[in-house]
Design a protein around this motif. Structure first.
Motif, short mmCIF file in Angstrom:
data_model
loop_
_atom_site.label_atom_id
_atom_site.label_comp_id
_atom_site.label_asym_id
_atom_site.label_seq_id
_atom_site.Cartn_x
_atom_site.Cartn_y
_atom_site.Cartn_z
N PRO A 1 0.82 -1.21 0.00
CA PRO A 1 0.00 0.00 0.00
C PRO A 1 0.85 1.26 0.00
O PRO A 1 2.03 1.22 0.37
N GLN A 2 0.22 2.32 -0.39
CA GLN A 2 0.92 3.59 -0.54
C GLN A 2 1.51 4.10 0.77
O GLN A 2 2.64 4.56 0.80
N ASP A 3 0.73 3.99 1.84
CA ASP A 3 1.20 4.62 3.07
C ASP A 3 2.10 3.70 3.90
O ASP A 3 2.58 4.09 4.95
N GLY A 4 2.32 2.49 3.43
CA GLY A 4 3.20 1.58 4.18
C GLY A 4 2.72 1.37 5.59
O GLY A 4 3.48 1.48 6.55
N PHE A 5 1.43 1.03 5.73
CA PHE A 5 0.87 0.86 7.07
C PHE A 5 1.52 -0.32 7.80
O PHE A 5 1.60 -1.42 7.27
N LEU A 6 2.03 -0.07 9.00
CA LEU A 6 2.57 -1.16 9.82
C LEU A 6 1.80 -1.22 11.13
O LEU A 6 1.20 -0.25 11.56
N PHE A 7 1.86 -2.37 11.77
CA PHE A 7 1.19 -2.55 13.06
C PHE A 7 2.17 -2.34 14.20
O PHE A 7 3.38 -2.45 14.00
N ASP A 8 1.64 -2.07 15.37
CA ASP A 8 2.52 -1.79 16.50
C ASP A 8 3.01 -3.09 17.12
O ASP A 8 2.59 -3.49 18.19
N THR A 9 3.90 -3.73 16.41
CA THR A 9 4.53 -4.92 16.94
C THR A 9 5.96 -4.89 16.42
O THR A 9 6.39 -3.86 15.92
N THR A 10 6.70 -5.98 16.53
CA THR A 10 8.09 -5.89 16.09
C THR A 10 8.16 -5.83 14.57
O THR A 10 7.23 -6.21 13.87
N LEU A 11 9.30 -5.36 14.09
CA LEU A 11 9.51 -5.27 12.65
C LEU A 11 9.39 -6.64 12.01
O LEU A 11 8.78 -6.83 10.97
N GLU A 12 9.98 -7.63 12.69
CA GLU A 12 9.94 -8.98 12.13
C GLU A 12 8.50 -9.48 12.01
O GLU A 12 8.11 -10.02 10.97
N GLU A 13 7.72 -9.30 13.06
CA GLU A 13 6.33 -9.76 13.00
C GLU A 13 5.54 -9.04 11.93
O GLU A 13 4.65 -9.60 11.30
N ASN A 14 5.88 -7.76 11.72
CA ASN A 14 5.21 -7.01 10.68
C ASN A 14 5.52 -7.58 9.30
O ASN A 14 4.66 -7.62 8.43
N ILE A 15 6.77 -7.97 9.11
CA ILE A 15 7.15 -8.49 7.80
C ILE A 15 6.54 -9.87 7.59
O ILE A 15 5.97 -10.17 6.56
N ARG A 16 6.64 -10.71 8.62
CA ARG A 16 6.06 -12.06 8.50
C ARG A 16 4.54 -11.99 8.40
O ARG A 16 3.94 -12.71 7.64
N ALA B 1 7.99 7.76 -0.92
CA ALA B 1 8.58 8.42 0.25
C ALA B 1 10.10 8.29 0.29
O ALA B 1 10.72 8.79 1.21
N VAL B 2 10.68 7.60 -0.65
CA VAL B 2 12.14 7.50 -0.63
C VAL B 2 12.71 8.39 -1.72
O VAL B 2 12.03 8.72 -2.69
N ASP B 3 13.96 8.80 -1.56
CA ASP B 3 14.49 9.69 -2.58
C ASP B 3 14.85 8.89 -3.83
O ASP B 3 14.87 7.66 -3.84
N THR B 4 15.15 9.58 -4.92
CA THR B 4 15.35 8.94 -6.21
C THR B 4 16.48 7.93 -6.19
O THR B 4 16.42 6.89 -6.83
N LYS B 5 17.51 8.27 -5.42
CA LYS B 5 18.68 7.40 -5.36
C LYS B 5 18.29 6.06 -4.74
O LYS B 5 18.57 5.00 -5.29
N THR B 6 17.58 6.14 -3.62
CA THR B 6 17.15 4.91 -2.96
C THR B 6 16.19 4.15 -3.85
O THR B 6 16.23 2.93 -3.93
N GLU B 7 15.34 4.90 -4.53
CA GLU B 7 14.38 4.26 -5.42
C GLU B 7 15.12 3.44 -6.47
O GLU B 7 14.79 2.28 -6.72
N ALA B 8 16.14 4.07 -7.06
CA ALA B 8 16.90 3.38 -8.09
C ALA B 8 17.52 2.11 -7.52
O ALA B 8 17.48 1.04 -8.13
N PHE B 9 18.05 2.23 -6.33
CA PHE B 9 18.69 1.09 -5.68
C PHE B 9 17.69 -0.04 -5.45
O PHE B 9 17.94 -1.20 -5.78
N ILE B 10 16.52 0.32 -4.93
CA ILE B 10 15.52 -0.72 -4.64
C ILE B 10 15.01 -1.35 -5.93
O ILE B 10 14.89 -2.57 -6.04
N LEU B 11 14.74 -0.51 -6.92
CA LEU B 11 14.23 -1.05 -8.19
C LEU B 11 15.23 -2.03 -8.78
O LEU B 11 14.87 -3.06 -9.35
N ASP B 12 16.50 -1.68 -8.61
CA ASP B 12 17.55 -2.54 -9.11
C ASP B 12 17.51 -3.90 -8.42
O ASP B 12 17.57 -4.95 -9.04
N GLN B 13 17.41 -3.85 -7.10
CA GLN B 13 17.31 -5.07 -6.30
C GLN B 13 16.08 -5.88 -6.68
O GLN B 13 16.10 -7.09 -6.75
N LEU B 14 15.00 -5.15 -6.94
CA LEU B 14 13.73 -5.81 -7.18
C LEU B 14 13.70 -6.51 -8.53
O LEU B 14 12.93 -7.44 -8.72
#
Lengths: 598, 571
Positions: free
Chosen positions: B410-425, B495-508
C-alpha cells in the motif's frame, strides 16, 4: 509504570497542603460547608433516636398518652429530615461553586503556561501528556475537594457519632453491637485492596483492546489485502478472554463483599437481641434502644465502605494534582513574548557568527556556522537530511538558543529583541502545514489583526486564489478536519498566504519534499517567487529552480558549511554541491526533485 | 445480533431471575422476623425467641447465598455478553467492504466496540437485575405490609411515593441534559487545547500564542457554570427524595403509633413496618438510574444493529477454492464507479498482462491508478466480464485465493505496533531464508542495522517509530515474504528519494522474475523499464506502450517527461 508506582506509594503531603491552600480565598464558604456537613450527620444520628423515644416513652409504657405527643414527635422527625437534607443540598451547592472556580482558574493557568513553554520542553513532554495535564488531570482534582476533603470529614464524623450515640444510650449493649466492627473493617480493607489491583489490570486491558481496535481498523485494507482477518480476530479473542478474567473477578468480589456485610449486620442484630432478652423484661434495656441500635448497626457499613473507596480517589487525585503542579512549577524556561527588548521595524539583515548548537549534550547539529544575508537578498541552504538545515530556522526565530556564537538580526542579537516583535516580523513556513479549525481566512490570519482585504491580497499573492475561489464561500470556507480535504499543494499555498499576510521582513521557508504533480509544482514555484519578492528570504531548498535564483547557496554537511557561493560558482567548484546535482547513475534525470538534496 | 448470545447463554437468566426473586422475598422476611423477635423480647418465652433469632440468621444466610447466585448468573453473564458482542462485532467489521471504511470514522467504530457494547451490557446486566429486584421487592414489601401489618396504614404511608417517582423522573432528565452539556463543553475544551498544542509551532512562529487567552478564559468560565448547574440539579435529587419519604415515615410513625396504642398492631409489627418503608425507598431511588440504563442501552443497541446490518463480503470470497493463480491479468473495457463516488473512476481501460510481465501505470492524483489495483485485490469488485485472472472472470475467483497469491504494497506503508519482524512475516509461515531474501530485496537490510533493536524494533502506532522510507520498505518486504505470483506496488517508493528508489528497483528486478508486476507511480523513473506503460487521465487510458514508444508518440507522457528533463538540464 512509574505512574502506577506513584499510585501505590502515594503522593507527597506537600500536594495536599497546596490543594488546601487553593481553598484559602473561599474560607468562609468552606466553613459554611463544614457546618452543613455537621448538620447532615447530626440528622442521621438523631433520626433513630427519635424513633427510640416514640417506642420507649409512648408505645411501651402501657399508658395511652393520646395522639398529640405522637404528632409532635412526628413533626420533629420531619423537621430533622428536612434540616438534614437541605443542609446536604446547600453543602453540595456551595462546595461545587468553590471547586469549579478553583478548577477554572487552574485550567487557565495551565493553558497560559503551555503556550509559554519553549518548544524543546513541549517536545520532551509530548502532546498527549500536555493535553492530559490541562484537561483530565485538572478534572480529577474535583474529586479531591468533593469526595475526599468533605467526604472524609463526613464519614469519620458519622462513624464517631454512631459510636458515641450507642455508648450514650447503653454502653454494654454498645460493646455488643461493636463486636462485629473489626470484622467489617478487615473484610472491607482486604476486598478493596484486591479490587483495586484488579481494577488496574482491567484498565490496562481495556486500553490494549482500544489500541488493538484503533490499529486494526485503520489498517483494515492491509489486513484484508493479505487475508489476515482470522489472525487478527484471534488476537482480539485472546485479549477479550484476558479481559473477562478480570471482570469476572470484579463481579465475584462485589458479589461476596456487600452481601457478606449485610449478613454480618444481621449477626450483629442477632447478638444484640440475644443479649437483650430478659434484660428488657427487667428494665435494664428499653425496647426502643434495640430498635435504634438496629438502625445504627446498619449505618456503619456505608461510611466504612466509602472510606475504603476514597483511598482510591485520594491517590489518583493526588497523583493528578502532583502532575498539574509540577507542570505549573516548571517555569524556569518560560518564554516572555512581551518582555521589553529591542522593538523596531525589522529591515531584514540576518547574520550567524560562529554558531554552535546541539539539541542535547555535545551532539553538535551546527558547528561554527557563520554567514550573513543582506537586506532583501535570498539565500538557500542545501545538504543531506540531518545536515542541520532545519535547525537554522528554529534558531532564527529563537525557538532554541545556540550554545556558542551569536545570531543577529539587523545587527541586534536575537535574544535582545522583544520576542513578539522578532517573531512577528519573521514569517516561517514549515514543511508540515498545520491548519486550524476555522475558515480559510482564520487560517491566514491566525488571530493576527489583519483585514479581509489584506487576507485576500495575501491569498492572491501566494497564488492560492485559484483553489480558494473555487471553494463554496471562498475565503470564508471552513477548514474541515485540520485541512485533510485539501491536497498537499493547496495546504502549502495556504501556508504561504499565511506567511505573507503578516508582511514579514524576513521569510524563512522550508520547502516540502512531498510529491506534487507538475501543475501544482509550477503554481508553488510562482508563488514562492511572488511572496519572496522584496524581502530577505532564506530557503531550506529542495527545488533546483528555487536554488538557482538565490544570491548565495550554503552547502551544509554534518553541521558545517562546506561550500558557499552562487549556483554557477559551486558547479564550477566541482565539490559536494556539484556531485549532489549529478544524475543518479543508470537512470535518466527526471529532474523533478534534485537527487539527494532532500 | 444478540440471538447467538442468547442461544448459548440465555438460559442463565432463568436461574438468575428465580434466585433474584427468592432473594427479594427473603429480604422481606427479615424485618418481619425482627418484629416478631421484638414482640417476644419482653416475655419469658426463650425458646420461641431464640428460634426467631436463629430464623433471622438463617434468612440472612439465605439472602447471602441467593444474592451471590443471581449476581453470578446475571451480572457474570453480562460480562460474557460484553466480550461475545465485541468479538462478533469485530468479526463482522473485518468482513465489510472497503467503501464502508471510507464513510465511517475509526473513532466511531471504536466507540461502538467499547462504549456501545458496554451500554448494552449494562442494560442486560445491572439494568435488568435492578429492574427485577425493584419490582419484586416492592411487590413483596407492600404485600407484607398490607397483609402482615395493616392495609390502611400501608395505603396512607405510601401516599407520597408517586410524588417521589415524579420528582425523580423530572430531576433525572435535567441531570441528563446538563450532563450532556458538560461533556460537550469538555470535549470542545480538550479539542481547543489539543489543537493549540499541535499547532504551537505555528502559533509561536507568528507570535500569536497568547492571543486566545481571553477566549479560553471565557470557555473555562462557561465550563465552570455548566458544571455548577449540573451539580445544582443533582444536589436537588437527594433532598427531594428524603423529604417525600420523610413524609411517608412520619405518617407511618404517627398513625402506626396510634395503631400500636389501640392494640391494632403489635410493637414488632410497628418496627417491621418501618423497615419495609426503608426497603421500598431503595427501588424508587434507583428508578432514575434504571431508566437511564435502559435508554442508553437501547440507543447503543440500535447503533450496533446498524453496523451489523451492513452487507458483509460474501462467504464465497473468504474461502479459497484451491485453484492456483498463475498471474495472467486481463482487463476488457474495464469501467468502474465507486458506490458513493460522483464520477467514474475508470472508463473503458483494457490491457493484457501475461504472466511474468511488468505493467506500469502512471497518471496524476485521482486518475484511477490505484483503483485498478483495488479491483485486482478485490477490495472493490469489478463488473462481470471486465477483469480476468488466468482467463477466469475475477468474479468467479474467491478474494481469499486471489489475495494469497498477491503481494500488495500500500501507498502509506501501514505497519502494526509490533516488532519489525512480526510485521514483515505478518502471520505467514515463511522459511528464515525466504524472510532474509525479502528483507534484502526490499532494501531494508541497512535500516535493520541502523535500528537499535534490529528486527525486534517495535514499529509504533501505524509504524510511526520508523521513517516513511523505512515503513515502505518494510511493507515491500511484507509483500515479498509471501512469494507472491502477482506483485502490486501502489506508489510504493514515493517516500524514498530517487537514489534509494533506483537502488531498490535494481534489487527488485531479480524479484520481478517469475512474477506478474503492476507498478503504479507518478514518478516516471519507476516505470520506465516496464514491458508496458499505461498513462491514465481521469480514468481513461490516454496513452500506452513502452517507454521509448511513448516518447516517440510525443503526447502527454512525452510532455511530462520533457518537463522533467528541462528542469534537470537546468542543473
Amino acid at each position: 509504570m512509574s505512574e502506577k508506582k506513584k499510585l501505590e506509594k502515594g503522593a507527597g503531603r506537600g500536594v495536599v497542603v497546596r490543594l488546601m491552600k487553593l481553598m484559602k480565598p473561599y474560607l468562609p464558604a468552606v466553613g459554611l460547608c463544614v457546618l452543613c456537613v455537621l448538620m447532615v450527620n447530626a440528622a442521621e444520628l438523631v433520626k433513630p433516636y427519635v424513633l427510640k423515644i416514640v417506642v420507649d416513652d409512648y408505645l411501651t409504657t402501657g399508658v395511652n398518652r393520646g395522639l398529640r405527643p405522637l404528632i409532635v414527635l412526628g413533626l420533629v422527625y420531619f423537621a430533622v429530615i428536612a434540616l438534614g437534607s437541605l443542609a446536604g443540598m446547600f453543602q453540595s451547592r456551595i462546595l461545587s461553586r468553590v471547586c469549579q472556580k478553583i478548577l477554572a482558574s487552574l485550567r487557565v493557568q495551565a493553558f497560559d503556561h503551555i503556550h509559554r513553554m519553549p518548544l524543546a520542553d513541549m517536545d520532551a513532554m509530548g502532546s498527549g501528556r500536555l493535553l492530559t495535564r490541562s484537561t483530565n488531570d485538572i478534572e480529577t482534582l474535583n474529586e479531591f475537594y468533593v469526595d475526599v476533603l468533605i467526604g472524609l470529614f463526613k464519614d469519620v464524623f458519622l462513624i464517631v457519632g454512631i459510636v458515641v450515640m450507642m455508648f450514650a444510650m447503653n454502653w454494654r449493649l454498645a460493646l455488643m453491637g461493636l463486636v462485629t466492627l473489626p470484622l467489617i473493617v478487615l473484610i472491607t480493607l482486604l476486598c478493596k485492596g484486591a479490587l483495586r489491583r484488579n481494577f488496574v489490570r482491567m484498565k490496562a486491558l481495556i486500553g490494549r483492546i482500544n489500541g488493538f481496535l484503533s490499529e486494526s481498523i485503520s489498517g483494515i485494507r492491509v489486513i484484508q489485502a493479505f487475508s489476515r482477518e482470522k489472525n487478527k480476530y484471534d488476537q482480539l479473542y485472546d485479549l477479550d478472554r484476558q479481559y473477562r478474567r478480570t471482570t469476572l473477578f470484579q463481579v465475584t468480589m462485589n458479589s461476596v463483599m456487600r452481601p457478606l456485610m449485610e449478613f454480618i449486620n444481621i449477626i450483629a442484630v442477632a447478638i444484640l437481641l440475644l443479649y437483650a432478652f430478659g434484660r428488657v423484661e427487667t428494665g435494664v434495656i428499653e425496647v426502643g434502644v434495640i430498635v435504634a441500635f438496629n438502625s445504627y448497626v446498619r449505618q456503619f457499613f456505608d461510611p466504612i465502605n466509602d472510606l475504603a473507596e476514597k483511598y482510591n480517589s485520594v491517590q489518583s487525585a493526588l497523583v493528578s494534582a502532583e502532575r498539574v503542579f509540577s507542570l505549573l512549577d516548571d517555569n524556569e524556561n518560560l518564554e516572555e513574548p512581551d518582555a521589553p527588548g529591542y522593538d523596531q521595524p525589522m529591515r531584514g539583515e540576518v547574520e550567524f557568527r560562529h554558531v554552535w548548537f546541539a539539541y542535547a549534550g555535545e551532539d553538535w547539529v551546527l558547528k561554527d556556522v557563520s554567514f550573513k544575508v543582506d537586506i532583501g537578498k535570498k539565500a538557500a541552504f542545501v545538504g543531506a537530511t540531518g545536515a542541520g538545515k532545519t535547525t537554522i530556522i528554529s534558531l532564527i526565530s529563537r525557538f532554541y538558543a545556540p550554545q556558542k556564537g551569536e545570531i543577529l538580526i539587523d545587527g541586534v542579537p536575537v535574544n535582545e529583541w522583544k520576542l513578539s516583535a522578532l517573531r512577528r516580523q519573521i514569517a516561517v513556513v514549515l514543511q508540515d502545514v498545520f491548519l486550524f479549525t476555522g475558515t480559510i481566512a482564520d487560517n491566514v490570519r491566525i488571530h493576527g489583526d489583519i483585514s479581509d482585504g489584506q487576507v485576500a491580497r495575501a491569498i492572491e499573492l501566494s497564488c492560492a486564489d485559484g483553489f480558494v475561489n473555487r471553494l463554496p464561500g471562498g475565503m470564508a470556507a471552513p477548514v474541515a478536519e485540520r485541512g485533510a480535504t485539501f491536497s498537499t499543494g493547496e495546504r502549502q499555498l495556504l501556508s504561504f498566504a499565511r506567511a505573507i499576510a503578516h508582511d514579514p521582513a524576513i521569510l524563512v521557508l522550508d520547502e516540502a519534499t512531498a510529491n506534487i504533480d507538475s501543475e501544482t509544482e509550477r503554481v508553488i514555484q510562482r508563488s514562492i517567487e511572488s511572496i519572496s519578492e522584496g524581502r530577505t528570504a532564506l530557503f531550506i531548498a529542495h527545488r533546483l529552480s528555487t536554488i538557482r535564483a538565490c544570491d548565495a547557496i550554503y552547502v551544509l554537511d554534518h553541521g558545517c558549511i562546506v561550500e558557499r557561493g552562487t549556483h554557477e560558482e559551486l558547479m564550477a567548484l566541482g565539490g559536494l554541491y556539484a556531485s549532489m546535482n549529478e544524475a543518479v547513475p543508470g537512470e535518466p534525470e527526471n529532474g523533478k526533485i534534485v537527487p539527494a538534496l532532500s | 445480533m444478540l440471538r447467538s448470545f442468547f442461544r448459548k447463554h440465555g438460559w442463565k437468566y432463568v436461574p438468575g431471575a428465580l434466585l433474584l426473586i427468592a432473594c427479594a422475598w427473603l429480604g422481606t422476611r427479615s424485618p418481619r422476623l425482627l418484629g416478631e423477635a421484638i414482640d417476644l423480647i419482653g416475655g419469658g418465652d426463650w425458646t420461641s425467641f431464640w428460634h426467631k433469632v436463629l430464623m433471622m440468621v438463617l434468612v440472612g444466610a439465605g439472602i447471602f447465598i441467593t444474592r451471590n447466585g443471581w449476581r453470578f448468573f446475571i451480572i457474570g453473564n453480562s460480562r460474557e455478553m460484553e466480550i461475545v458482542l465485541r468479538d462478533q462485532l469485530y468479526d463482522h467489521i473485518q468482513k465489510l467492504p472497503v467503501h464502508f471504511f471510507g464513510r465511517t470514522r475509526t473513532g466511531d467504530l471504536m466507540a461502538y466496540a467499547i462504549n456501545d457494547v458496554n451500554a448494552v451490557r449494562m442494560t442486560f446486566g445491572p439494568g435488568f437485575a435492578q429492574l427485577l429486584n425493584g419490582v419484586s421487592s416492592m411487590v413483596f414489601s407492600i404485600s407484607a405490609m398490607a397483609a402482615g401489618v395493616n392495609p390502611r396504614l400501608t395505603l396512607l404511608s405510601l401516599l407520597p411515593v408517586p410524588l417521589a417517582v415524579a420528582a425523580i423522573v423530572l430531576i433525572s432528565r435535567q441531570i441528563r441534559i446538563r450532563f450532556r452539556r458538560v461533556q460537550e463543553l469538555f470535549a470542545s475544551l480538550s479539542g481547543h487545547v489539543q489543537e493549540n498544542i499541535m499547532g504551537m509551532r505555528v502559533l509561536k512562529a507568528f507570535a500569536q500564542e497568547r492571543s486566545q487567552k481571553d477566549d479560553f478564559e471565557k470557555e473555562c468560565d462557561t465550563m465552570r457554570a455548566a458544571n455548577v448547574s449540573l451539580n445544582d440539579a443533582s444536589a436537588l435529587l437527594s433532598p427531594a427524595i428524603e423529604l417525600i419519604f420523610g413524609a411517608s415515615f412520619v405518617i407511618g410513625m404517627v398513625y402506626g403509633g396510634m395503631l400500636v396504642l389501640n392494640g391494632a398492631i403489635s410493637l414488632g409489627d410497628y418496627v417491621a413496618f418501618n423497615s419495609y418503608l426503608v426497603m421500598i425507598k431503595g427501588p424508587v431511588v434507583s428508578l432514575g438510574r434504571i431508566m437511564n440504563l435502559f435508554q442508553r442501552g437501547l440507543a447503543s443497541y440500535r447503533r450496533l444493529n446498524g453496523v451489523m446490518s451492513e452487507q458483509e463480503i460474501a462467504d464465497f470470497e473468504r474461502i479459497p477454492d484451491g485453484v492456483p493463480i498463475k498471474g495472467h491479468i486481463e482487463a476488457r473495457h474495464l469501467t468502474f464507479r465507486y458506490v458513493d463516488g460522483a464520477h467514474t473512476a475508470l472508463n473503458d481501460v483494457s490491457f493484457d498482462l501475461p504472466e511474468g510481465r511488468v505493467l506500469g501505470i502512471v497518471g496524476t492524483t485521482g486518475s484511477g491508478k490505484s483503483t485498478i489495483l483495488q479491483l485486482i485485490v478485490k477490495t472493490v469488485t469489478a463488473s462481470r466480464g471486465q477483469l480476468f485472472i488466468d482467463g477466469r472472470d475475477i468474479r468467479d475467483i474467491p478474494a481469499a485465493s486471489l489475495r494469497e497469491a498477491i503481494g500488495y504494497v500500500p501507498q502509506d506503508g501501514f505497519l502494526f505496533d509490533t516488532t519489525l519482524e512480526e510485521n514483515i512475516r505478518f502471520f505467514s509461515d515463511c522459511s528464515d531464508e525466504a524472510f532474509r531474501d525479502a528483507v534484502r530485496s526490499s532494501g531494508l537490510e541497512k535500516d535493520i542495522d541502523s535500528l537499535q533493536d534490529g528486527l525486534n524494533t517495535m514499529c509504533g502506532e501505524r509504524g510511526n517509530h520508523l521513517s516513511g522510507g523505512q515503513r515502505q520498505r518494510a511493507a515491500l518486504a511484507r509483500a515479498l515474504v509471501r512469494d507472491p505470483k502477482i506483485l502490486l506496488l501502489d506508489d510504493t517508493l514515493s517516500a524514498v528519494d530517487t537514489k534509494t528508489e533506483a537502488f531498490i528497483l535494481d534489487q527488485l528486478r531479480d524479484e520481478f522474475k517469475g512474477r506478474t508486476v503492476i507498478i503504479v507511480s507518478h514518478r516516471l523513473s519507476a516505470v520506465q523499464n516496464a514491458d508496458e506503460i499505461i498513462c491514465l487521465d481521469e480514468g481513461r487510458a490516454i496513452e500506452r506502450g513502452r517507454h521509448e514508444e511513448l516518447l516517440a508518440l510525443n503526447g502527454a507522457y512525452a510532455r511530462f517527461w520533457k518537463e522533467q528533463q528541462k528542469e534537470a538540464e537546468e542543473a
